[in-house]
Design an enzyme around this catalytic site. Structure first.
Site, PDB file in Angstrom:
ATOM      1  N   GLY B  73       0.801  -1.259  -0.122  1.00 39.08           N
ATOM      2  CA  GLY B  73      -0.032  -0.020   0.020  1.00 39.08           C
ATOM      3  C   GLY B  73       0.988   1.179   0.049  1.00 39.08           C
ATOM      4  CB  THR B  74       3.890   2.290   2.066  1.00 35.57           C
ATOM      5  OG1 THR B  74       3.342   2.180   3.291  1.00 35.57           O
ATOM      6  CG2 THR B  74       4.534   3.597   1.964  1.00 35.57           C
ATOM      7  CG  ASN B 153      -5.150   4.041   9.242  1.00 37.75           C
ATOM      8  OD1 ASN B 153      -5.582   5.266   8.738  1.00 37.75           O
ATOM      9  ND2 ASN B 153      -4.362   4.026   9.957  1.00 37.75           N
ATOM     10  CD  GLN B 182      -7.149  -0.667   7.500  1.00 35.66           C
ATOM     11  OE1 GLN B 182      -7.908  -1.604   7.843  1.00 35.66           O
ATOM     12  NE2 GLN B 182      -5.889  -0.541   7.675  1.00 35.66           N
ATOM     13  CB  ALA B 203      -1.930  -8.703  -0.873  1.00 41.12           C
ATOM     14  CG  HIS B 204      -0.532  -6.684   4.665  1.00 43.00           C
ATOM     15  ND1 HIS B 204      -0.661  -6.498   6.120  1.00 43.00           N
ATOM     16  CD2 HIS B 204       0.080  -5.737   4.285  1.00 43.00           C
ATOM     17  CE1 HIS B 204      -0.241  -5.206   6.047  1.00 43.00           C
ATOM     18  NE2 HIS B 204       0.207  -4.599   5.043  1.00 43.00           N
ATOM     19  CB  THR B 240      11.825  -9.268 -11.759  1.00 46.31           C
ATOM     20  OG1 THR B 240      13.043  -9.050 -12.553  1.00 46.31           O
ATOM     21  CG2 THR B 240      11.470 -10.802 -11.796  1.00 46.31           C
ATOM     22  CB  CYS B 328       4.613   8.284  25.490  1.00 42.27           C
ATOM     23  SG  CYS B 328       5.479   9.389  26.386  1.00 42.27           S
TER      24      CYS B 328
END
Lengths: 127, 390
Positions: B73-74, B153, B182, B203-204, B240, B328
């Site tokens: 996603g990133t 999220n 999400q 996918a995860h 690839t 924190c």
């Protein structure tokens, strides 16, 4: 650095929680930046810390430092307790990540402040 | 009560479905060819990648050639925002986003600002939802991209992407990206109904392994590739292809499409049961985010007088895995920016915990989680000076 087993044990089973209605010294300190707070109540007789109780709000290291601090100081003379350092507390916890050292600093400051408070004894019912 | 292990962090990642793992294992061993090779081994890999591309496209109503596989996603968010902005810079240098985006969107927007772009961050209100009229009011002649997530999220609020898509459709040289990491596999999605030009998936989050994601790129949308040095993915993402990961994503997307209704009903039932039990057993809780416009598997709750990380570790010690958005460090308070964006105070923001359910959770998991949660909250509150009347 993961938290140590004794750290987790103190977090799940904090020692000496609460307040003392007949406390002879009390301090309530707050980290102004992150808002963590620690309140320490002590009964001191003949210059020796007989009992200690604490309350804490904040991240887990702050909660644990309060618990470990009470165990370290009960039975100590006020002179011995004044000599306690942040490093002593960190050792007793089994270490903390450096970014969490401020929790140990807050605990030591609260202790110093409570011992300072001896010159201004607590009125009954304030502990 | 016997100790259990209960995973309630399905928004962070999901356990791999054994059917997905089986498909992936076969691909690792049998489909080892390079999908760019012209020989039979390569063509076998190419066919597997194409099948997966159809399945992933099918999950969101997209065509096969509109799917670009990425590492997750990133990377897909980076490719979408940087790629579109670089390609569209001659039309304008203004981007509209929201205050509650994932760091992979918020971070890219910050980078754009450093390069001289203007970024407008729209607020969300108490309910955690962006207002369409705010989007409309923020539009400028030089706006080229709106990037607003489909579902948040941390609190699960579903944003009005379809309505925003309606605004975009009327304008020239304006594109819409949505981070659907999400939402994909949890809500029925169709890119044409949403009116988006770019859509991110990972996918995860849908029972496949980590390391694979996808970006939907509407046909005709120009995008500057961010990975260069190869012709893969129609010049949009050189490198690839991760054939086993892609095959796993394809299988997971197929299963998500087939089982979407039953999974959603299951997750929602568990979540609602959990929230009802929390409300009846624990006082002084605040449920964060809109009650209706939100994902069905997620619950974000602030527990007054206590801080989230302490609660998280206490739950973990009892085998229950959850998340908190607050951190924190070095004595600096970093309450969750998402919860803060709802306008709540620092104490509530610091005490927020995300519980996210998945298809493998059971009603017994809920009962156990509520039991250990109520004990942990009680224990931490006994410790808290904030409960004192001062």
């Amino acid at each position: 650095m993961p938290y140590s087993a004794q750290f987790k044990d103190h977090l799940a089973h904090p020692r000496n929680v609460g307040q003392l209605p007949d406390a002879t010294a009390v301090a309530d300190e707050k980290n102004p930046v992150c808002g963590d707070r620690l309140r320490l109540s002590l009964i001191i007789k003949d210059n020796r810390i007989e009992t200690a109780r604490y309350l804490a709000y904040g991240c887990p290291p702050t909660l644990v430092c309060g618990s470990v601090l009470t165990e370290l100081i009960i039975g100590k003379t006020t002179v011995e307790a004044r000599k306690l350092t942040r490093a002593d507390l960190l050792n007793a916890i089994g270490g903390l990540p450096s970014r969490k050292h401020h929790a140990a600093s807050l605990a030591i400051e609260t202790l110093k402040s409570a011992l300072q408070d001896l010159q201004n004894p607590v009125k009954p019912g304030q502990g | 009560m016997a100790k259990r292990r209960v995973y309630l962090d399905n928004s962070a990642t999901t356990p791999v479905d054994p059917r997905v793992a089986a498909a992936m294992s076969r691909a690792v061993v049998e489909t080892f060819g390079n999908a760019s090779s012209v020989h039979g081994f390569g063509q076998q890999a190419r066919a597997a990648v194409d099948r997966a591309r159809r399945e992933v496209g099918g999950l969101i109503g997209a065509k096969q050639n509109e799917i670009v596989f990425t590492s997750g996603g990133t990377e897909a968010n980076n490719l979408a925002i940087r790629g579109l902005c670089e390609a569209a810079a001659s039309h304008g240098r203004h981007v509209i986003t929201s205050a509650i985006e994932h760091p992979s969107v918020a971070g890219v927007c910050k980078e754009l600002e450093k390069r001289g772009w203007d970024v407008t961050r729209l607020p969300v209100y108490e309910n955690g939802i962006v207002r369409v009229e705010d989007v409309n009011n923020a539009l400028r002649p030089d706006t080229v991209l709106i990037t607003i997530m489909l579902a948040n999220n941390e609190i699960g609020t579903v944003q009005p992407i379809r309505e925003i898509g309606g605004l975009v459709r009327e304008k020239k040289n304006l594109w819409l990206h949505t981070d659907a990491v999400q939402a994909a596999g949890r809500l029925p999605l169709n890119v044409d109904e949403l009116g988006c030009d770019l859509l991110t998936m990972s996918a995860h989050k849908l029972y496949a392994p980590k390391g694979i994601g996808a970006l939907y790129v509407r046909r005709g949308v120009r995008l500057h590739g961010q990975n260069v040095g190869g012709h893969q993915e129609r010049e949009r993402r050189a490198g690839t292809e991760n054939v086993p990961g892609i095959v796993a994503f394809g299988e997971a997307a197929k299963l998500a499409r087939e089982e979407l209704e039953q999974r959603s009903a299951h997750d929602r039932m568990l979540r609602d049961k959990f929230e009802a039990q929390v409300r009846s057993r624990i006082k002084d809780v605040v449920m964060n985010g809109d009650r209706e416009q939100r994902l069905g598997h997620l619950s974000n709750i602030s527990f007054r007088f206590i801080e989230g990380e302490g609660l998280l570790i206490n739950l973990d010690l009892e085998g229950v895995a959850v998340s908190t958005g607050s951190a924190c460090s070095s004595g600096t308070l970093e309450p969750s920016p998402v919860i803060r964006a709802l306008g709540v105070n620092d104490e509530l923001a610091r005490g927020s915990i995300r519980f996210s359910f998945g298809k493998d959770n059971t009603e017994d998991d809920v009962d156990y989680a509520v039991e250990v949660l109520s004990q942990a909250v009680e224990r931490l509150r006994a410790l808290s000076p904030l409960t004192l009347v001062t």
